[in-house]
Write an enzyme that holds these catalytic residues in place. Structure first.
Site, short mmCIF file in Angstrom:
data_model
loop_
_atom_site.label_atom_id
_atom_site.label_comp_id
_atom_site.label_asym_id
_atom_site.label_seq_id
_atom_site.Cartn_x
_atom_site.Cartn_y
_atom_site.Cartn_z
N GLY A 156 0.86 -1.19 0.00
CA GLY A 156 0.00 0.00 0.00
C GLY A 156 0.89 1.23 0.00
N ARG A 157 0.30 2.34 0.49
CA ARG A 157 1.05 3.61 0.44
C ARG A 157 2.35 3.55 1.23
NH1 ARG A 157 -4.73 6.22 0.85
NH2 ARG A 157 -4.85 4.54 2.33
N ILE A 158 2.32 2.94 2.42
CA ILE A 158 3.55 2.92 3.24
C ILE A 158 4.58 1.98 2.59
CG2 ILE A 158 4.52 2.39 5.52
CD1 ILE A 158 1.75 3.15 6.70
N ILE A 238 6.51 -3.25 10.91
CA ILE A 238 5.94 -1.97 11.34
C ILE A 238 4.43 -2.00 11.13
CG2 ILE A 238 7.94 -0.49 10.94
CD1 ILE A 238 6.29 0.30 8.27
N ARG A 240 1.41 -4.64 12.10
CA ARG A 240 0.59 -4.92 13.28
C ARG A 240 1.12 -6.18 13.94
NH1 ARG A 240 -1.04 -0.60 13.40
NH2 ARG A 240 -3.16 0.23 13.37
N GLU A 269 0.42 -6.48 22.31
CA GLU A 269 1.09 -5.31 22.88
C GLU A 269 0.14 -4.54 23.81
OE1 GLU A 269 1.98 -3.59 18.96
OE2 GLU A 269 0.66 -1.92 19.44
N HIS A 287 5.60 0.76 19.26
CA HIS A 287 4.57 1.21 18.31
C HIS A 287 4.66 2.73 18.08
CE1 HIS A 287 0.44 -0.06 16.56
NE2 HIS A 287 0.93 0.96 15.88
N ILE A 288 5.81 3.14 17.55
CA ILE A 288 6.05 4.58 17.34
C ILE A 288 6.16 4.92 15.85
CG2 ILE A 288 7.14 4.97 19.59
CD1 ILE A 288 9.89 4.89 18.05
N GLY A 289 5.60 4.05 15.00
CA GLY A 289 5.74 4.25 13.54
C GLY A 289 5.40 5.65 13.08
C1 DGY Z 1 -1.58 3.44 12.49
O1 DGY Z 1 -1.85 4.58 12.12
O2 DGY Z 1 -2.21 2.45 12.13
C2 DGY Z 1 -0.46 3.32 13.44
O3 DGY Z 1 -0.11 2.01 13.68
C3 DGY Z 1 -0.86 4.00 14.73
O4 DGY Z 1 0.24 4.63 15.26
#
Ligand code: DGY
Length: 328
Positions: A156-158, A238, A240, A269, A287-289
């Site tokens: 996807g976008r990321i 990064i 889930r 988590e 979880h600081i993405g």
């Molecule tokens: C998201 O936006 O899904 C991130 O995991 C939350 O920080």
């Protein structure tokens, strides 16, 4: 005229609470209390909207209790805490925060990839412990990043942001696997080649997971998949928790069946599998993405704009189930 009432379930930027309060009656959890499920249901009584985070599960049972609820705006791009079909069936709009966090989250994927591949955590702990007495030719020698093969599961976008960083910034060969193949234009833009999941696992020097969590992606990387990866490979999650079988990963790292991992998300988590805490060759972040000040503000503001957009103007910005709008 009375204004719609909303609940903000966790502490967020005061500026965003002020923005919401200009248009809506706001009950906000600015003391960031931990609410039980029953407390959350009680707080939702009479509320037309909620600004939620990934911590709150919005499912059929909750929706049946919160009968006035018309919209939940998640301050996250991921929405596996939402039962979207149940929301749609009850005419409750769901929104998330796409786009505003794409680059920030792709940056963290690269941070973890480089830190894991170049053994930054181990090196830093060694130095801080006063163990650095003299140079050695093989001291913390890790894996090459530039020019290596970057595998991406979920495009996807990321995922596309990660691909561009790898191809354009580090001269990497990029391969990916996704439920659906990108268009030829997007593949060219990302300089990424589509391969099967098996080929991805076998060929990647560094594998980044960016796919959404669903029952289908549960343990997409387990013992069998880890066994097909290169012993020199790095794994980065990064996406889930639950996409990786954390127990199997801890074993693979302990037995050096893969070289290293960088993890921002975990099964169950904020609990972390004890086996992961014991192995040195893994970088762990909580979880600081999307955690830059600018991006978290943009996410909070987009969630607020979705609530105001829908409840005041009938036009949310980023709906997940727009069929609710047509039915209304
Ligand atoms: C998201 O936006 O899904 C991130 O995991 C939350 O920080």
């Amino acid at each position: 005229m009375s204004r719609p009432a909303i609940l903000v379930t966790r502490e967020i930027f005061p500026e965003v609470i002020e923005l919401l309060a200009r248009h809506l009656d706001v009950e906000a959890n600015q003391s960031d209390e931990s609410w039980s499920r029953e407390q959350l249901v009680a707080k939702l009584a009479g509320k037309a909207g909620a600004l939620t985070t990934g911590s709150e599960r919005i499912d059929a049972a909750l929706l049946d209790a919160a009968t006035r609820l018309r919209v939940c705006a998640n301050m996250a791009v991921g929405y596996n805490n939402f039962d979207v079909p149940a929301m749609t069936a009850r005419g409750v709009l769901a929104t998330n925060t796409p786009d505003v966090l794409t680059d920030t989250t792709a940056d963290l994927a690269f941070t973890l990839l480089m830190a894991a591949a170049r053994r930054i955590g181990e090196s830093e702990r060694f130095l801080r412990a006063g163990q650095w007495q003299r140079w050695r030719y093989d001291m913390f020698a890790g894996a090459e990043v530039h020019g290596a093969t970057l595998g991406i599961l979920g495009m996807g976008r990321i995922g596309q942001g990660v691909a561009k960083r790898g191809a354009l910034g580090f001269g990497m060969k990029v391969i990916y696997h996704n439920r659906s193949r990108l268009t030829a234009e997007l593949e060219a833009e990302c300089r990424a080649a589509y391969v099967s999941k098996e080929a991805l696992l076998k060929e990647a020097d560094h594998l980044v997971l960016v796919l959404p969590y669903s029952p289908e992606s549960h343990h997409a990387i387990g013992a069998a998949e880890l066994a097909t990866m290169k012993p020199t490979a790095t794994l980065v999650n990064i996406a889930r928790g639950g996409i990786v079988d954390d127990a199997a990963l801890a074993e693979a790292l302990r037995d050096k069946r893969i070289a290293a991992a960088g993890l921002d998300v975990f099964e169950g988590e904020p609990q972390v599998h004890p086996g992961l805490l014991e192995v040195p060759n893994v970088i762990l972040t909580p979880h600081i993405g999307s955690a830059t000040v600018k991006t978290r503000m943009a996410m909070a503001k987009l969630a607020a704009d979705n609530l105001i957009g829908f409840l005041v103007h009938g036009k949310p910005l980023t709906p997940l189930n727009p069929q609710v709008l047509k039915a209304a």
